[in-house]
Write a protein that holds these residues in place. Structure first.
Motif, PDB file in Angstrom:
ATOM      1  N   ARG A  15       1.486  59.094  49.187  1.00  0.00           N
ATOM      2  CA  ARG A  15       1.498  59.345  50.582  1.00  0.00           C
ATOM      3  C   ARG A  15       3.401  59.655  50.466  1.00  0.00           C
ATOM      4  N   LEU A  16       4.413  60.456  50.526  1.00  0.00           N
ATOM      5  CA  LEU A  16       5.555  60.057  50.938  1.00  0.00           C
ATOM      6  C   LEU A  16       5.858  59.401  52.008  1.00  0.00           C
ATOM      7  N   VAL A  17       6.940  58.457  52.400  1.00  0.00           N
ATOM      8  CA  VAL A  17       7.192  58.217  53.368  1.00  0.00           C
ATOM      9  C   VAL A  17       8.889  58.254  53.705  1.00  0.00           C
ATOM     10  N   ASP A  18       9.117  58.853  54.800  1.00  0.00           N
ATOM     11  CA  ASP A  18      11.236  58.213  54.981  1.00  0.00           C
ATOM     12  C   ASP A  18      11.169  57.230  54.436  1.00  0.00           C
ATOM     13  N   ILE A  19      12.095  56.487  54.275  1.00  0.00           N
ATOM     14  CA  ILE A  19      12.603  55.442  53.930  1.00  0.00           C
ATOM     15  C   ILE A  19      13.716  55.269  54.493  1.00  0.00           C
ATOM     16  N   PRO A  20      14.663  54.763  55.334  1.00  0.00           N
ATOM     17  CA  PRO A  20      16.232  54.464  55.403  1.00  0.00           C
ATOM     18  C   PRO A  20      17.127  54.261  53.927  1.00  0.00           C
ATOM     19  N   ASN A  21      17.950  54.340  54.167  1.00  0.00           N
ATOM     20  CA  ASN A  21      19.783  54.464  53.359  1.00  0.00           C
ATOM     21  C   ASN A  21      19.894  53.082  53.542  1.00  0.00           C
ATOM     22  N   GLY A  22      19.966  52.261  52.389  1.00  0.00           N
ATOM     23  CA  GLY A  22      20.734  51.144  52.245  1.00  0.00           C
ATOM     24  C   GLY A  22      20.253  49.934  52.112  1.00  0.00           C
ATOM     25  N   ALA A  23      20.726  48.664  53.123  1.00  0.00           N
ATOM     26  CA  ALA A  23      19.891  47.857  52.589  1.00  0.00           C
ATOM     27  C   ALA A  23      18.595  48.202  53.628  1.00  0.00           C
ATOM     28  N   ALA A  24      18.370  47.958  54.055  1.00  0.00           N
ATOM     29  CA  ALA A  24      16.993  48.266  54.825  1.00  0.00           C
ATOM     30  C   ALA A  24      16.085  49.174  54.310  1.00  0.00           C
ATOM     31  N   GLY A  25      16.412  50.475  53.705  1.00  0.00           N
ATOM     32  CA  GLY A  25      15.148  50.774  52.241  1.00  0.00           C
ATOM     33  C   GLY A  25      15.270  50.438  51.223  1.00  0.00           C
ATOM     34  N   VAL A  26      16.036  49.276  50.937  1.00  0.00           N
ATOM     35  CA  VAL A  26      15.969  48.081  50.092  1.00  0.00           C
ATOM     36  C   VAL A  26      14.595  46.876  49.972  1.00  0.00           C
ATOM     37  N   PHE A  27      14.503  46.736  51.411  1.00  0.00           N
ATOM     38  CA  PHE A  27      13.558  45.931  52.169  1.00  0.00           C
ATOM     39  C   PHE A  27      12.456  46.595  52.951  1.00  0.00           C
ATOM     40  N   THR A  28      12.132  48.202  53.335  1.00  0.00           N
ATOM     41  CA  THR A  28      11.394  48.407  53.163  1.00  0.00           C
ATOM     42  C   THR A  28      10.162  48.632  51.494  1.00  0.00           C
ATOM     43  N   THR A  29      11.082  48.981  50.214  1.00  0.00           N
ATOM     44  CA  THR A  29      10.763  49.007  49.726  1.00  0.00           C
ATOM     45  C   THR A  29      10.029  48.249  48.696  1.00  0.00           C
ATOM     46  N   ALA A  30      11.108  46.911  48.856  1.00  0.00           N
ATOM     47  CA  ALA A  30      10.348  45.376  48.639  1.00  0.00           C
ATOM     48  C   ALA A  30       9.188  45.508  49.023  1.00  0.00           C
ATOM     49  N   ALA A  31       8.960  45.389  50.810  1.00  0.00           N
ATOM     50  CA  ALA A  31       7.807  44.662  51.508  1.00  0.00           C
ATOM     51  C   ALA A  31       6.656  45.843  51.148  1.00  0.00           C
ATOM     52  N   ALA A  32       6.845  46.643  50.251  1.00  0.00           N
ATOM     53  CA  ALA A  32       5.712  47.993  49.406  1.00  0.00           C
ATOM     54  C   ALA A  32       5.206  47.265  48.166  1.00  0.00           C
ATOM     55  N   MET A  33       6.627  46.878  47.753  1.00  0.00           N
ATOM     56  CA  MET A  33       5.991  46.224  46.303  1.00  0.00           C
ATOM     57  C   MET A  33       5.275  45.400  46.011  1.00  0.00           C
ATOM     58  N   ARG A  34       5.768  43.677  47.868  1.00  0.00           N
ATOM     59  CA  ARG A  34       4.773  42.973  47.541  1.00  0.00           C
ATOM     60  C   ARG A  34       3.191  42.699  47.886  1.00  0.00           C
ATOM     61  N   GLN A  35       2.992  44.026  49.036  1.00  0.00           N
ATOM     62  CA  GLN A  35       1.874  44.393  49.203  1.00  0.00           C
ATOM     63  C   GLN A  35       0.948  44.608  47.837  1.00  0.00           C
ATOM     64  N   LEU A  36       1.813  45.991  47.153  1.00  0.00           N
ATOM     65  CA  LEU A  36       0.960  46.372  46.084  1.00  0.00           C
ATOM     66  C   LEU A  36       0.596  44.459  44.964  1.00  0.00           C
ATOM     67  N   ILE A  37       1.461  43.539  44.818  1.00  0.00           N
ATOM     68  CA  ILE A  37       1.527  42.341  44.259  1.00  0.00           C
ATOM     69  C   ILE A  37       0.637  42.122  44.664  1.00  0.00           C
ATOM     70  N   ASN A  38       0.613  41.737  46.041  1.00  0.00           N
ATOM     71  CA  ASN A  38      -0.888  41.054  46.700  1.00  0.00           C
ATOM     72  C   ASN A  38      -1.940  41.442  46.664  1.00  0.00           C
ATOM     73  N   ALA A  39      -2.189  43.449  46.493  1.00  0.00           N
ATOM     74  CA  ALA A  39      -3.696  43.896  46.360  1.00  0.00           C
ATOM     75  C   ALA A  39      -4.457  43.928  44.993  1.00  0.00           C
ATOM     76  N   TYR A  40      -3.264  43.783  44.046  1.00  0.00           N
ATOM     77  CA  TYR A  40      -3.769  43.754  42.729  1.00  0.00           C
ATOM     78  C   TYR A  40      -3.849  42.366  41.714  1.00  0.00           C
ATOM     79  N   LYS A  41      -3.508  41.975  42.885  1.00  0.00           N
ATOM     80  CA  LYS A  41      -3.015  39.710  41.738  1.00  0.00           C
ATOM     81  C   LYS A  41      -5.094  39.241  41.166  1.00  0.00           C
ATOM     82  N   THR A  42      -5.498  39.738  42.595  1.00  0.00           N
ATOM     83  CA  THR A  42      -7.105  40.082  41.807  1.00  0.00           C
ATOM     84  C   THR A  42      -7.882  40.411  41.191  1.00  0.00           C
ATOM     85  N   ASP A  43      -7.063  42.081  40.870  1.00  0.00           N
ATOM     86  CA  ASP A  43      -7.665  43.149  40.510  1.00  0.00           C
ATOM     87  C   ASP A  43      -8.679  42.599  38.782  1.00  0.00           C
ATOM     88  N   ILE A  44      -9.540  42.917  38.283  1.00  0.00           N
ATOM     89  CA  ILE A  44     -10.168  42.130  37.281  1.00  0.00           C
ATOM     90  C   ILE A  44      -9.469  42.750  35.373  1.00  0.00           C
TER      91      ILE A  44
END
Length: 135
Positions: A15-44
């Motif tokens: 999906r395409l999502v609007d993210i804010p510019n600046g620090a808020a955008g960095v934190f939004t991206t970092a949170a999405a990255m952490r979600q991917l890490i959590n989702a795939y750490k048990t992937d075979i």
């Protein structure tokens, strides 16, 4: 700026999502990255890859294992730039298949390999040379 996963060549996914510019955008991206890490750490595929990469390191030598995982990502995943004005995130299994991704994709892959190996705990931040993971 937008946050979007890289589409699968077999068809568009994500999906395409609007993210804010600046620090808020960095934190939004970092949170999405952490979600991917959590989702795939048990992937075979991630578990198998991590196991294969650390198999020949000295047993119970955490630093050697972390170094082996870091070196694999650094040496085997080509770094490409994001699409202009679009922040893309790729799942770690797809980054492994493609053999390339942007710096965020490399971090998500490394984070998944490390988290699978119990080197990251919830709330940890990781700094390794050119990699920067925020959780």
């Amino acid at each position: 700026m937008f946050l979007a996963p890289i589409p699968d060549p077999g068809g568009l996914s994500g999906r395409l999502v609007d993210i804010p510019n600046g620090a808020a955008g960095v934190f939004t991206t970092a949170a999405a990255m952490r979600q991917l890490i959590n989702a795939y750490k048990t992937d075979i595929e991630i578990r198998t890859t991590a196991g294969n990469l650390v198999f020949l390191t000295p047993e119970k030598n955490d630093l050697a294992e972390v170094e082996a995982l870091f070196n694999f990502v650094r040496d085997n995943i080509r770094c490409l730039k994001d699409v202009h004005a679009v922040e893309t995130l790729t799942t770690p299994d797809r980054t492994l298949q493609l053999g390339y991704g942007d710096c965020d994709d490399q971090v998500v892959l490394l984070g998944s390999l490390l988290d699978r190996s119990f080197y990251l705990e919830e709330g940890d931040s990781l700094y390794l040379k050119d990699f920067f993971v925020v959780s």
